[in-house]
Design an enzyme around this catalytic site. Structure first.
Site, PDB file in Angstrom:
ATOM      1  N   ASN A  15       6.060  -1.836  25.216  1.00 16.24           N
ATOM      2  CA  ASN A  15       5.177  -2.458  26.207  1.00 16.24           C
ATOM      3  C   ASN A  15       5.507  -3.951  26.250  1.00 16.24           C
ATOM      4  OD1 ASN A  15       3.086  -3.450  27.747  1.00 16.24           O
ATOM      5  ND2 ASN A  15       1.470  -2.981  26.253  1.00 16.24           N
ATOM      6  N   LYS A  17       4.369  -6.133  28.201  1.00 16.59           N
ATOM      7  CA  LYS A  17       3.193  -6.944  28.602  1.00 16.59           C
ATOM      8  C   LYS A  17       3.604  -7.994  29.640  1.00 16.59           C
ATOM      9  CE  LYS A  17       1.133  -6.054  24.122  1.00 16.59           C
ATOM     10  NZ  LYS A  17       0.087  -6.399  23.181  1.00 16.59           N
ATOM     11  N   HIS A 100      -5.015   0.429  28.136  1.00 21.89           N
ATOM     12  CA  HIS A 100      -4.643  -0.461  27.021  1.00 21.89           C
ATOM     13  C   HIS A 100      -5.851  -1.345  26.703  1.00 21.89           C
ATOM     14  CE1 HIS A 100      -2.724  -3.568  24.645  1.00 21.89           C
ATOM     15  NE2 HIS A 100      -1.723  -2.728  24.465  1.00 21.89           N
ATOM     16  N   GLU A 102      -6.118  -4.341  26.040  1.00 23.92           N
ATOM     17  CA  GLU A 102      -6.137  -5.648  26.735  1.00 23.92           C
ATOM     18  C   GLU A 102      -6.688  -5.480  28.149  1.00 23.92           C
ATOM     19  OE1 GLU A 102      -2.051  -6.620  25.933  1.00 23.92           O
ATOM     20  OE2 GLU A 102      -2.564  -6.956  23.826  1.00 23.92           O
ATOM     21  N   GLU A 172      -4.376   3.035  19.033  1.00 24.61           N
ATOM     22  CA  GLU A 172      -4.077   1.629  18.772  1.00 24.61           C
ATOM     23  C   GLU A 172      -5.328   0.912  18.254  1.00 24.61           C
ATOM     24  OE1 GLU A 172      -0.469   0.198  21.092  1.00 24.61           O
ATOM     25  OE2 GLU A 172      -2.181  -0.059  22.409  1.00 24.61           O
ATOM     26  N   GLY A 178      -0.850  -6.964  17.668  1.00 17.51           N
ATOM     27  CA  GLY A 178      -0.344  -8.333  17.708  1.00 17.51           C
ATOM     28  C   GLY A 178      -0.784  -9.196  16.530  1.00 17.51           C
ATOM     29  N   SER A 212       1.207  -3.535  15.627  1.00 13.71           N
ATOM     30  CA  SER A 212       2.106  -4.207  14.685  1.00 13.71           C
ATOM     31  C   SER A 212       3.129  -3.268  14.051  1.00 13.71           C
ATOM     32  CB  SER A 212       1.295  -4.953  13.615  1.00 13.71           C
ATOM     33  OG  SER A 212       0.517  -5.968  14.223  1.00 13.71           O
TER      34      SER A 212
END
Ligand code: PEP
Length: 256
Positions: A15, A17, A100, A102, A172, A178, A212
């Site tokens: 991904n 992003k 996702h 985010e 996730e 991250g 990660s």
């Protein structure tokens, strides 16, 4: 299992992003195409919308499939800034990341919207990669199971079991995205087992871990029987880092 259902082949999805200009995306796609990819592993990249057509062009003739990072659930209409499944199909997109964390956090993507997008993707022949996961505080409060069950059941409401088996889910944990904090293989595997059990059809679907994941932890995660692959953010942004994750899946690939 229905003949149209994909077996649980290992899958590594990158991904990108909001990274990579068109020129940068072309360069990375070219570097990835030059890798010797194990034939038993499916590899997917999700560039930003602006770079999708250029990356589709670079990936022609390769085994790497193209994904979008989101989509709208309607085919067309007055939805400024949005892109629909038929538009993605037209440029060769085969997978789409839906829900996702985010997008859930920054764009208000609700469980209902995730479900509408999953159904629209499937109706247009795109494989949804549905992301679910708990926040740090939910993790600390022991609410992981309840949270991922809720998100997963909502995502696949009113979807036929055979179609569900064709989908991909990415577990996730948000606290791992991250941050450099990776979930333990045992815990990630246990949560994924719960995800598989909460909706009919997911026993046959591919379920990835994301958060990660990198070259130095990929093989331990991929060694778990429940984990079919990874959704990779940071480590998908350079060819050597992404290649290292794919390398981590090799042992699993030879076992499948
Ligand atoms: C992600 O954003 O889906 C992700 C897993 O990111 P990272 O690998 O950087 O944690």
């Amino acid at each position: 299992m229905n003949a149209g259902v994909v077996a649980r082949r290992p899958l590594i999805a990158g991904n990108w992003k909001m990274h990579k200009t068109i020129a940068e995306a072309r360069t990375l796609a070219r570097e990835l195409c030059a890798l010797a990819l194990p034939p038993q592993i499916d590899v997917v990249v999700a560039p930003p919308f602006t770079a999708l057509a250029a990356v589709a062009d670079e990936l022609k003739g390769s085994r790497i499939a193209l994904a979008a990072q989101t989509m709208h659930d309607f085919a067309h209409g007055p939805y400024t800034g949005e892109v629909s499944a038929p538009m993605l199909v037209e440029i060769g997109v085969r997978y789409v990341i839906i829900g996702h964390s985010e997008r859930r956090a920054f764009c208000g993507e609700s469980d209902d919207a995730v479900n509408r997008k999953v159904r629209s993707a499937l109706a247009n022949g795109i494989v949804p990669i549905v992301a679910v996961g708990e926040t740090a505080s939910e993790h600390e409060l022991g609410e992981t199971h309840a949270k991922v069950t809720l998100q997963t059941r909502a995502a696949f409401a009113d979807v036929a079991t055979d179609d569900i088996a064709r989908c991909v889910v990415a577990y996730e944990p948000i606290w791992a995205i991250g941050t450099g904090l990776v979930d333990s293989p045992e815990n990630a595997s246990a949560v994924i087992a719960q995800i598989r059990a909460c909706v009919d059809g997911l026993a046959h679907a591919r379920i990835l871990y994301g958060g990660s994941m990198k070259g130095d932890n990929a093989s331990a995660l991929m060694a778990m029987p429940q984990i079919d692959g990874g959704l990779i953010g940071g480590a998908s942004l350079t060819a050597p880092a992404f290649a290292a994750v794919i390398d981590g899946a090799r042992a699993k690939a030879s076992a499948t």
